[in-house]
Motif scaffolding. Structure first.
Motif, PDB file in Angstrom:
ATOM      1  N   ASP A  34       1.669   7.624 -77.938  1.00 23.50           N
ATOM      2  CA  ASP A  34       2.322   6.444 -78.397  1.00 23.50           C
ATOM      3  C   ASP A  34       3.648   6.345 -78.309  1.00 23.50           C
ATOM      4  OD1 ASP A  34       0.941   3.919 -80.166  1.00 23.50           O
ATOM      5  OD2 ASP A  34       3.046   3.826 -79.791  1.00 23.50           O
ATOM      6  N   SER A  35       4.048   5.283 -77.161  1.00 26.65           N
ATOM      7  CA  SER A  35       5.417   5.163 -76.527  1.00 26.65           C
ATOM      8  C   SER A  35       6.381   5.089 -77.614  1.00 26.65           C
ATOM      9  CB  SER A  35       5.335   4.052 -75.684  1.00 26.65           C
ATOM     10  OG  SER A  35       5.040   2.813 -76.036  1.00 26.65           O
ATOM     11  N   SER A  60       1.617   1.872 -65.726  1.00 25.28           N
ATOM     12  CA  SER A  60       1.456   1.614 -67.113  1.00 25.28           C
ATOM     13  C   SER A  60       2.865   1.166 -67.618  1.00 25.28           C
ATOM     14  CB  SER A  60       0.865   2.883 -67.855  1.00 25.28           C
ATOM     15  OG  SER A  60       1.425   2.939 -69.166  1.00 25.28           O
ATOM     16  N   ASN A  92      -4.125  -5.047 -71.234  1.00 29.84           N
ATOM     17  CA  ASN A  92      -4.220  -3.541 -71.408  1.00 29.84           C
ATOM     18  C   ASN A  92      -5.615  -3.461 -70.748  1.00 29.84           C
ATOM     19  OD1 ASN A  92      -3.965  -0.793 -71.603  1.00 29.84           O
ATOM     20  ND2 ASN A  92      -4.222  -1.260 -73.864  1.00 29.84           N
ATOM     21  N   LEU A  93      -5.984  -2.457 -69.852  1.00 35.63           N
ATOM     22  CA  LEU A  93      -6.888  -2.459 -69.063  1.00 35.63           C
ATOM     23  C   LEU A  93      -8.471  -2.526 -69.970  1.00 35.63           C
ATOM     24  CD1 LEU A  93      -8.169  -1.215 -66.393  1.00 35.63           C
ATOM     25  CD2 LEU A  93      -7.825   1.098 -66.945  1.00 35.63           C
ATOM     26  N   LYS A  94      -8.309  -1.695 -71.144  1.00 32.94           N
ATOM     27  CA  LYS A  94      -9.735  -1.617 -71.908  1.00 32.94           C
ATOM     28  C   LYS A  94      -9.807  -3.106 -72.285  1.00 32.94           C
ATOM     29  CE  LYS A  94      -7.362   0.509 -75.858  1.00 32.94           C
ATOM     30  NZ  LYS A  94      -7.070   1.659 -76.519  1.00 32.94           N
ATOM     31  N   THR A 143       3.717   0.905 -70.865  1.00 34.35           N
ATOM     32  CA  THR A 143       3.955   1.855 -71.780  1.00 34.35           C
ATOM     33  C   THR A 143       4.596   3.282 -71.412  1.00 34.35           C
ATOM     34  OG1 THR A 143       1.932   2.645 -72.109  1.00 34.35           O
ATOM     35  CG2 THR A 143       2.540   0.952 -73.604  1.00 34.35           C
ATOM     36  N   HIS A 180       1.869  -6.880 -74.694  1.00 37.34           N
ATOM     37  CA  HIS A 180       1.110  -5.563 -74.002  1.00 37.34           C
ATOM     38  C   HIS A 180      -0.199  -5.635 -74.215  1.00 37.34           C
ATOM     39  CE1 HIS A 180      -0.477  -1.533 -73.968  1.00 37.34           C
ATOM     40  NE2 HIS A 180      -0.020  -1.638 -72.792  1.00 37.34           N
ATOM     41  N   GLN A 199      -8.261   8.893 -68.700  1.00 33.42           N
ATOM     42  CA  GLN A 199      -7.818   8.584 -70.160  1.00 33.42           C
ATOM     43  C   GLN A 199      -9.084   8.960 -71.200  1.00 33.42           C
ATOM     44  OE1 GLN A 199      -8.375   6.417 -68.133  1.00 33.42           O
ATOM     45  NE2 GLN A 199      -8.441   4.296 -68.986  1.00 33.42           N
ATOM     46  N   GLY A 228      -5.049   6.946 -74.536  1.00 37.91           N
ATOM     47  CA  GLY A 228      -4.222   5.932 -73.718  1.00 37.91           C
ATOM     48  C   GLY A 228      -2.973   6.738 -73.220  1.00 37.91           C
ATOM     49  N   VAL A 229      -2.244   6.316 -72.152  1.00 43.28           N
ATOM     50  CA  VAL A 229      -0.790   6.840 -71.976  1.00 43.28           C
ATOM     51  C   VAL A 229       0.361   5.866 -72.328  1.00 43.28           C
ATOM     52  CG1 VAL A 229      -1.649   7.820 -69.864  1.00 43.28           C
ATOM     53  CG2 VAL A 229      -1.031   5.686 -69.814  1.00 43.28           C
ATOM     54  N   PRO A 230       1.411   6.631 -72.506  1.00 45.75           N
ATOM     55  CA  PRO A 230       1.851   8.025 -72.372  1.00 45.75           C
ATOM     56  C   PRO A 230       1.509   9.010 -73.398  1.00 45.75           C
ATOM     57  CG  PRO A 230       3.652   6.817 -73.073  1.00 45.75           C
ATOM     58  CD  PRO A 230       2.634   5.743 -73.229  1.00 45.75           C
TER      59      PRO A 230
HETATM   60  N1  LIG Z   1       0.512   1.580 -78.249  1.00 44.25           N
HETATM   61  C1  LIG Z   1       0.079   2.424 -77.332  1.00 44.25           C
HETATM   62  C2  LIG Z   1      -0.599   1.756 -76.209  1.00 44.25           C
HETATM   63  C3  LIG Z   1      -1.011   2.685 -75.088  1.00 44.25           C
HETATM   64  C4  LIG Z   1      -1.785   2.085 -73.962  1.00 44.25           C
HETATM   65  O1  LIG Z   1      -2.849   1.513 -74.425  1.00 44.25           O
HETATM   66  N2  LIG Z   1      -1.477   2.315 -72.836  1.00 44.25           N
HETATM   67  C5  LIG Z   1      -2.460   1.812 -71.650  1.00 44.25           C
HETATM   68  C6  LIG Z   1      -1.650   1.707 -70.537  1.00 44.25           C
HETATM   69  S1  LIG Z   1      -0.065   0.745 -70.455  1.00 44.25           S
HETATM   70  C7  LIG Z   1      -3.395   2.708 -71.311  1.00 44.25           C
HETATM   71  O2  LIG Z   1      -3.500   3.875 -71.729  1.00 44.25           O
HETATM   72  N3  LIG Z   1      -4.501   2.106 -71.281  1.00 44.25           N
HETATM   73  C8  LIG Z   1      -5.888   2.745 -71.279  1.00 44.25           C
HETATM   74  C9  LIG Z   1      -6.963   1.795 -71.266  1.00 44.25           C
HETATM   75  O3  LIG Z   1      -6.940   0.665 -71.542  1.00 44.25           O
HETATM   76  O4  LIG Z   1      -8.201   2.478 -70.947  1.00 44.25           O
HETATM   77  C10 LIG Z   1       1.753   2.836 -76.516  1.00 44.25           C
HETATM   78  O5  LIG Z   1       2.512   2.228 -76.910  1.00 44.25           O
HETATM   79  O6  LIG Z   1       1.749   4.078 -76.029  1.00 44.25           O
END
Ligand SMILES: N[C@@H](CCC(=O)N[C@@H](CS)C(=O)NCC(=O)O)C(=O)O
Length: 219
Positions: free
Chosen positions: A67-68, A12, A111-113, A14, A107, A41, A54-56
């Motif tokens: 939220d990063s 990830s 994103n995966l979703k 983020t 980004h 998640q 989401g992570v992190p």
């Molecule tokens: N704006 C959030 C975005 C967090 C986010 O969406 N992270 C991605 C990984 S880079 C995630 O966890 N995706 C999970 C998914 O798509 O199911 C941040 O900056 O923390």
């Protein structure tokens, strides 16, 4: 040492941002892997930590922040050395501008979703998903190359790492993964190479985490 727990995933971008900040600031943390491909998640116990799934997410002294961007601002305030922003307010604003271009305009498209939805709802193939990310990240790459030409040294803003590098570097790794042609962004590639050799970026890199699969580890 303060007790910090980071819920994150090796690949990830983020998560990378926060791992790199923790290493730059010399902070020990407990690494809690959240396997996004296994859907961890979405588990209720993780949704209690981050309702966005989401992570992190960071826990500091039993207080949660997700939220990063929020995490990074918090870390920089609570652990001010080294400061990840420049002293000058104008430059600080420009650093935030760069971070926001990556965060909002680049980004989310990879994103995966989002990609899972394109597959399930619209039948996108692997190649079509590459093209999707290529289309939407190109505008950001063009803008970053232009903006940073006014400020870059070895890194995005001068010769020391700032918050901007924490966003730009892992986003370029994502671009590579989706076969975005980065060859024409010579400034971004120079910054990328310098970040790649920075010891704290190496520690934070996706190839060096406890949840990195064997085949993606650097030998
Ligand atoms: N704006 C959030 C975005 C967090 C986010 O969406 N992270 C991605 C990984 S880079 C995630 O966890 N995706 C999970 C998914 O798509 O199911 C941040 O900056 O923390």
């Amino acid at each position: 040492m303060p007790h910090l727990v980071l819920y994150n995933y090796f690949r990830s971008s983020t998560s990378f941002r926060v791992r790199a900040a923790l290493h730059l600031k010399g902070l020990d943390f407990e690494y809690k892997p959240v396997n996004l491909l296994k859907g961890e998640q979405h588990l209720p116990q993780y949704r209690n930590i981050n309702p966005m799934g989401g992570v992190p997410a960071l826990v500091h002294k039993e207080k949660v922040i997700s939220d990063s961007t929020a995490i990074l601002e918090y870390l920089n305030e609570v652990f001010p050395e080294p400061n990840l922003f420049p002293e000058d307010p104008y430059l600080r604003a420009r650093v935030r501008e760069v971070c926001e271009i990556v965060n909002s305009s680049m980004h989310p498209y990879g994103n995966l979703k989002v990609l899972q939805h394109l597959t399930v709802a619209h039948g996108y193939t692997h190649e079509q998903k590459d093209q999707w990310v290529q289309k939407w990240t190109t505008q950001g790459l063009e803008a970053l190359e232009t903006i940073l030409s006014n400020f870059a040294g070895d890194y995005c803003f001068g010769n020391r790492v700032t918050m901007a590098d924490l966003y730009v570097f892992p986003q370029l790794i994502t671009c590579q993964r989706f076969n975005v042609d980065l060859s024409k962004y010579s400034l971004l590639m120079k910054i990328f190479k310098n970040c790649e050799y920075h010891p704290d970026f190496i520690k934070a890199h996706l190839s060096n985490q406890i949840d990195t699969p064997e085949e993606l580890r650097k030998s």
